[in-house]
Design an enzyme around this catalytic site. Structure first.
Site, PDB file in Angstrom:
ATOM      1  N   HIS A   1      -9.258   3.285  -2.782  1.00 47.49           N
ATOM      2  CA  HIS A   1      -7.669   2.779  -1.949  1.00 47.49           C
ATOM      3  C   HIS A   1      -7.361   1.945  -3.265  1.00 47.49           C
ATOM      4  CE1 HIS A   1      -4.572   1.566  -0.491  1.00 47.49           C
ATOM      5  NE2 HIS A   1      -4.364   0.760   1.032  1.00 47.49           N
TER       6      HIS A   1
ATOM      7  N   CYS B   1      -0.207   2.219   6.638  1.00 51.18           N
ATOM      8  CA  CYS B   1      -0.331   1.415   6.932  1.00 51.18           C
ATOM      9  C   CYS B   1      -0.010   0.067   5.869  1.00 51.18           C
ATOM     10  CB  CYS B   1      -1.152   0.202   7.800  1.00 51.18           C
ATOM     11  SG  CYS B   1      -2.850   0.517   7.149  1.00 51.18           S
TER      12      CYS B   1
ATOM     13  N   GLY C   1       0.172  -3.860   4.399  1.00 50.24           N
ATOM     14  CA  GLY C   1       0.180  -5.086   3.962  1.00 50.24           C
ATOM     15  C   GLY C   1       1.519  -5.862   4.877  1.00 50.24           C
TER      16      GLY C   1
ATOM     17  N   CYS D   1       1.017  -1.575   0.189  1.00 51.06           N
ATOM     18  CA  CYS D   1      -0.422   0.693   0.066  1.00 51.06           C
ATOM     19  C   CYS D   1       0.489   1.152  -0.104  1.00 51.06           C
ATOM     20  CB  CYS D   1      -0.963  -0.374   1.339  1.00 51.06           C
ATOM     21  SG  CYS D   1      -1.853  -1.326   1.304  1.00 51.06           S
TER      22      CYS D   1
END
Length: 397
Positions: free
Chosen positions: A353, A383, A385, A93
């Site tokens: 997103h 954040c 993964g 991300c």
């Protein structure tokens, strides 16, 4: 020894963000990338594209239509010179933000004067989302300490909600406010300058064997819902745990989109006579246990602020990616972030997103706010993964 020099953001743009299988369902991610690359270069009239040292592109799932080094393919489709190289990077991300940081690092070290950082992601075509084979390492399941690597993101959000005591009511209220802010921002035209509209063409059979072409100019983010409220969101059922609190309504949307950022050294800024938008100040990434991956920014943000020599109170604008309301609230509470400064125009719950593209897209949003004079110092954070967090700090010039 070379002296560290400043890296400046001189232009940024993005596509509107589409819902998965929405207005971009027939648009390829390499075409989205080519679109923003062409657009960001056009923002600096007279730019000699052969000066671009590299095109660094974030993509969280670089497979299928967005595989095969989509960075190089996208820049060639954009008509950039054959001499311009391209590399695709993946930190899930934060890939788009990592691309900005990597491009800035090349300039700061004196290795390049002009760089492009970008991100592209189509969750409409991504193999994992479409149910194809997922090749997880069998060792993940053989040792308990590795099991969290295989957790779905929703389960990690449930664990964050439990550990940091984020209630379902608070999550739904946060999600409703994200939508309210995004709808208001769209109505006020706040995203207009940062978006490069995309013309989507559809082809259908017509009379006598002719092909009927329909076109739609997409210029507005597709995700925000004006009807989202704590009451309506409260009716949704949990989707990751039977007695959980994380729902489709208080989670980020699966999306398609792309963004691009053009960076220059001071020498290039003077040579081309451009007025930079912002100076890149710092970037930091940190690891956390995979089962609570959403809390990652709590570790990354202080590191980025320290590296920039900036106090948290100096931040005027914070783009904190809303992977889930549970984790965004937990991060904001742990760090005591000012709610008014966090996602003033809504976040991923409303705006979407598109994974590896999000960092570049949110950079375009922050740069636009800085150009309007709404922020002197801004930050982008998310954040990641498997248990990480990232944060980048920028200062208006």
């Amino acid at each position: 020894m070379k002296q560290i020099q400043d890296a400046y953001i001189v232009a940024a743009t993005r596509t509107p963000v589409a819902k998965r299988n929405g207005m971009f369902k027939s648009v390829r991610p390499d075409d989205m990338l080519a679109h923003v690359l062409k657009a960001v270069v056009a923002k600096v009239p007279g730019l000699d594209a052969s000066e671009i040292g590299d095109v660094i592109v974030g993509c969280a799932m670089p497979e299928a239509e967005q595989g095969m080094n989509v960075a190089r393919i996208g820049l060639l489709l954009a008509g950039l010179p054959n001499t311009v190289p391209g590399i695709t990077i993946n930190r899930f991300c934060s890939s788009g933000l990592q691309a900005v940081a990597d491009a800035a690092a090349r300039i700061r070290l004196g290795e390049a004067d002009v760089m492009i950082a970008a991100g592209t992601e189509s969750m409409s075509v991504m193999p994992q989302i479409m149910g194809n084979k997922i090749s997880l390492n069998p060792a993940i399941f053989a040792h308990d300490e590795n099991l969290a690597i295989a957790y779905g993101m929703g389960l990690t959000a449930e664990k964050v909600a439990q550990q940091w005591k984020v209630s379902r009511e608070d999550q739904d209220a946060f999600a409703a406010e994200s939508n309210r802010r995004a709808v208001a921002a769209i109505a006020a035209g706040a995203f207009k300058d940062e978006i490069t509209p995309y013309l989507v063409s559809s082809y259908k059979p017509g009379e006598g064997g002719a092909v009927r072409v329909t076109e739609r100019l997409c210029d507005t983010d597709e995700g925000p819902r004006a009807d989202a409220s704590p009451a309506t969101l409260g009716k949704l059922k949990p989707v990751f745990a039977a007695r959980g609190s994380v729902t489709a309504g208080n989670s980020s949307q699966m999306s398609d989109g792309a963004g691009a950022v053009l960076l220059m050294s001071e020498a290039a800024v003077k040579r081309y006579g451009v007025t930079p938008i912002a100076r890149f100040r710092s970037y930091a990434v940190a690891g956390v246990p995979p089962e609570i991956m959403g809390i990652g920014p709590v570790e990354a943000i202080p590191r980025a602020l320290k590296a920039a020599g900036i106090g948290q109170g100096e931040l005027d604008w914070i783009e904190l990616n809303e992977a889930f309301a549970a984790q965004a609230l937990a991060v904001a509470r742990q760090l005591d972030l000012d709610p008014a400064k966090v996602n003033p125009q809504g976040g991923a719950i409303a705006l979407g997103h598109p994974l590896g593209a999000t960092g570049a897209i949110r950079a375009a949003t922050l740069m636009s706010a800085m150009q309007r004079g709404q922020a002197r110092v801004g930050m982008i954070s998310m954040c990641i993964g498997t248990g990480m967090g990232a944060a980048g700090v920028f200062e208006r010039v």
